[in-house]
Scaffold this active site. Structure first.
Site, PDB file in Angstrom:
ATOM      1  N   LYS A 120      -0.955  87.608 104.052  1.00 28.65           N
ATOM      2  CA  LYS A 120       0.466  87.771 104.341  1.00 28.65           C
ATOM      3  C   LYS A 120       1.374  87.626 103.127  1.00 28.65           C
ATOM      4  O   LYS A 120       2.458  88.189 103.122  1.00 28.65           O
ATOM      5  CB  LYS A 120       0.916  86.780 105.420  1.00 28.65           C
ATOM      6  CG  LYS A 120       0.355  87.116 106.801  1.00 28.65           C
ATOM      7  CD  LYS A 120       0.785  88.509 107.283  1.00 28.65           C
ATOM      8  CE  LYS A 120       0.151  88.842 108.630  1.00 28.65           C
ATOM      9  NZ  LYS A 120       0.163  90.269 108.928  1.00 28.65           N
ATOM     10  N   ARG A 128      -5.864  89.925  90.310  1.00 30.05           N
ATOM     11  CA  ARG A 128      -4.532  90.285  90.810  1.00 30.05           C
ATOM     12  C   ARG A 128      -3.581  89.107  90.594  1.00 30.05           C
ATOM     13  O   ARG A 128      -2.800  89.112  89.681  1.00 30.05           O
ATOM     14  CB  ARG A 128      -4.615  90.659  92.291  1.00 30.05           C
ATOM     15  CG  ARG A 128      -3.281  91.169  92.841  1.00 30.05           C
ATOM     16  CD  ARG A 128      -3.494  91.873  94.165  1.00 30.05           C
ATOM     17  NE  ARG A 128      -2.241  92.258  94.788  1.00 30.05           N
ATOM     18  CZ  ARG A 128      -2.123  93.217  95.698  1.00 30.05           C
ATOM     19  NH1 ARG A 128      -3.172  93.881  96.069  1.00 30.05           N
ATOM     20  NH2 ARG A 128      -0.965  93.511  96.239  1.00 30.05           N
ATOM     21  N   SER A 168      -3.445 102.932  93.565  1.00 38.75           N
ATOM     22  CA  SER A 168      -3.219 102.803  95.001  1.00 38.75           C
ATOM     23  C   SER A 168      -2.598 104.075  95.536  1.00 38.75           C
ATOM     24  O   SER A 168      -1.674 104.625  94.936  1.00 38.75           O
ATOM     25  CB  SER A 168      -2.270 101.635  95.290  1.00 38.75           C
ATOM     26  OG  SER A 168      -2.806 100.435  94.817  1.00 38.75           O
TER      27      SER A 168
END
Lengths: 221, 221
Positions: free
Chosen positions: A138, A40, A109
């Protein structure tokens, strides 16, 4: 590997690894029994991801672990990955399929039943459903509200492709995601930010396997 | 179109267009005589760029204007662009060439003679050299120091592929870039942020053409 075997799924993000390189994290996850790795690394240069991807491909190929690239079909092809994972803001699944051909693994997704059904209709091989419990990573954008294991169950009812649950999944709560109908769980922090990423992977994989075994025993009765 | 004909080159960035859509800017630039458009749009979603790219492809194809995609080989293929432009932090030129095949146009950013020679050796069809005068497009990362028209001359001496100068180029200073050996000039703001993008494109194209005509006349004497 078939996506139905994606029990323990690592999503890489070196910026969350507390100083370790992604390559170290991947090596540890492979030792701990990870089934698939998604490159990613949001917010990094393409060249950096490409160079890292070549190294991650060597480590994963040697261990027969699948490698999926987030968003970039071109990088996936260039590093000989097994496929791509696209979000709702990335290239459409149908376009990725046209570029990669029928053999590639394409994940998508989905946080709703409608998104899940559309992805399946477009040719996705598996779904990443979340965020299940709210991510602890986060700096990774997770715009959706938490969907909980119930959403996994709803989506599992609606589609026939495998589901991997993502977002705030730990060794403690992974069982609920599997019980809801997911074949596996995807994590960033649970492995990447762990004191011992290999042990964290093993704990996650054990939790997933234990839940599947129990479910199998129940269904055999 | 051969990159040797890339006299006036628009690089798109909707965030710098003062409220106009990139599609409007491209339509105006086509009216004004642009030769090639690069879909850049840094900081935007892949899906948004893909959808925009399909529209820009229609407009450019109808006018026989080339379309190049910044960084993304997959998006270039998906929207049937003529090629890609890669920077030093993107996929290597050699990898882009392998993915796109021999017919595609591949441009590469170079700010030094060494980078220019490497890009030519790897199979680039043209070079984007800059930043020539310092960009006025402040939200576009331009880490290099300004190289000036002299660097264009040095690079033109060292390579045989066409050079497009970029960075702070205007209708007023474009002549100096062409005189230094560039075949054309690439701009974002000069067209995108102009009061009249079609007129700005025309002024830029006229400046480039006038300088080439004068150089031809000189060389014929």
């Amino acid at each position: 590997m078939e996506p139905s075997n994606y029990g323990t799924y690592l999503v890489t993000q070196e910026s969350l690894s507390d100083g370790r390189s992604t390559l170290e994290v991947v090596e540890a996850a492979v030792t701990g029994g990870v089934d698939v790795v998604q490159l990613r690394e949001k917010g990094t240069d393409t060249r950096w991801r490409y160079d890292l991807g070549l190294e991650v491909r060597e480590v994963t190929a040697a261990a027969d672990v699948d490698l999926i690239v987030n968003d970039r079909v071109d990088v996936a092809t260039a590093i000989d990955a097994d496929g791509v994972h696209v979000g709702q803001s990335d290239l459409p699944v149908s376009v990725a399929r046209e570029l990669l051909g029928p053999e590639a693994v394409i994940g998508c997704s989905a946080s709703t039943v409608a998104e899940a059904e559309a992805a399946e209709a477009d040719g996705a091989n598996y779904l990443g459903v979340g965020s299940i419990y709210g991510t602890t990573s986060k700096d990774v954008p997770e715009p959706e509200d938490d969907v909980g294991p119930d959403r996994v169950a709803e989506i599992a009812e609606a589609v026939s492709i495998p589901i991997v649950g993502i977002g705030g999944v730990t060794a403690e709560n992974a069982g609920s995601v599997i019980e809801a109908g997911a074949v596996g769980v995807a994590v960033i922090s649970e492995i990447t930010a762990a004191d011992d990423p290999a042990a964290a992977t093993d704990a996650l994989a054990s939790s997933v396997e234990r839940t599947k075994r129990k479910a199998n025993e129940r269904s055999r009765r």
